[in-house]
Write a protein that holds these residues in place. Sequence first.
Motif, short mmCIF file in Angstrom:
data_model
loop_
_atom_site.label_atom_id
_atom_site.label_comp_id
_atom_site.label_asym_id
_atom_site.label_seq_id
_atom_site.Cartn_x
_atom_site.Cartn_y
_atom_site.Cartn_z
N SER A 439 0.85 -1.19 0.00
CA SER A 439 0.00 0.00 0.00
C SER A 439 0.88 1.24 0.00
O SER A 439 2.05 1.19 0.40
CB SER A 439 -0.94 0.02 1.22
OG SER A 439 -0.23 0.39 2.39
N THR A 446 -5.64 4.13 -5.53
CA THR A 446 -5.99 3.09 -4.56
C THR A 446 -5.47 3.51 -3.19
O THR A 446 -4.36 3.13 -2.81
CB THR A 446 -5.40 1.73 -4.98
OG1 THR A 446 -4.01 1.89 -5.30
CG2 THR A 446 -6.12 1.18 -6.20
N THR A 451 -6.85 -0.25 0.55
CA THR A 451 -5.93 -1.38 0.39
C THR A 451 -5.81 -2.16 1.70
O THR A 451 -5.74 -3.39 1.70
CB THR A 451 -4.55 -0.87 -0.07
OG1 THR A 451 -4.68 -0.23 -1.34
CG2 THR A 451 -3.56 -2.01 -0.20
#
Length: 502
Positions: A439, A446, A451
């Motif tokens: 992440s 994202t 995540t």
Amino acid sequence: MRRLWWLLPLALLASCAAGPSARPAIVVNDGEQPGQTTPATGPRPLPPLSEPKNSLMRWAPCGDEITDRLAKLTPPAELRIDCGRVSGVLDSPYAPGRGTMRMQVLRVGTGPVPLLVVNDIDGLPGTLYAVRLAMSLPPEFLTHYSLVGIDRRGTGNSDAVRCVPEEVRAKLVDLDPRSGDIEPVVDLARTAGQQCTLTLESRLPALDTWRTAADLESARVALGMAHLHAIGHGEGSRVLSVFAERYPDKVGRFVLDGLPDPNEDPVVAMVGVAEGADAAFSAFAEDCARRACELGSGARQALTEVLASNEFPLAPGVVLRGVFAALHDRQSWPALSKAIADARSGNPDGLSAFADPVIQESDALPATYDGTLVTRCNDTRGRLSTAQLAATAKDWNTRYPVFGGLIAQWLAVCSPWPVASHPVTQPQAPAAPPMVVLSTATDAVTPHSGTERAAQQLTSAVLVSWQGAGHGALGTSACATAAANAFFTEGTVPRDGTVCPP
């Protein structure tokens, strides 16, 4: 009206695109039917590395349609690049298990073990992304693995989607996301959906993440691998998580770099993207000031001036899409600051170049907007009323003033579409071996919070968090890249919760 789109008489399409070989690898049944899994009582151990056996791939020099695109990435001459094709099954709901899907693949490097690379639906085609990723990884990595990028169905050179009329797409992207006026977006989205239904016919509902995961299984068989080793970037990671749910005994070593939020409520999932995108612009502005860029400490004010100008030739929607696209790649930030500075002086070329792949199509490449629209709408289950969309757009424009309205538009464009046969599930993959999830603290596509939720949901996932900014950590964070390298080459699973410095 929504339901009628799917009731039009449909004829099965089996379309093919030119590739480097006239005879693509043909996938054969190796013991399981699509979607079947082998029962297991818990997570499997990480499988050992092994080289391909009985590979069906035919690698050859890439054709002009690939080499022309590669030239823009300027890969070093010593980097070996070959191309090939994989055939999968279209598997439309109107003809389950039938039809042909031909996919472009590209191999970069000389390592004996193939490592499949899957990118975002709205990013670079996977073939090109694999080359760019190879250029950012340690050279010794490519002595163990060769990266095999795949243009996922409906993108790049894998029967790309071209279905939204140019004038409709132009009107959609020109709409000012900051206005909060949702009705024109819904009206144009309805027209786009109708045209895509007429153009794509039975292919339309077959363009989704569920069936893309089956394409990866076709690629595994064609590559001659007992287990699939793969990297997913951004939304491409979701394809791998669905693969792990469907084919847990075929999972090798997976690194999911920026796994999207798994929440089936689109508002919950997308609000994180709006927040992450605005945070990423703030990180860009801070970086700009730190390196004494053309905008100094006034990046946000410069963008505001460009958006407010009545003389600037690009519509606000195009400007925001260009900035958003540039934020994806940390290496593009210096070019983005120059593009905004040029735009403030009346020169639109820099921002236009960032936005063009999204909205402009050519003979060689489609606009990514079309494939993104079809896949996202097929993947999502929730649909909001116009009143709910208007309220959401107003709220997000207030809370996330840079990109809130733009992200809200993505909720609106899917509102006229029916829910397809396989909206993305929430994969848990309880029988899959350990998977590494990366992440990024400040990610415009994202965000870390999504995540983290996705990693918690996957039974065997371990999370490595980079405290930096950009879209994806692999190849950018030395710490995250080292963890992924050790996982791939030595089978070392990092400690869950590992934190990498900025």
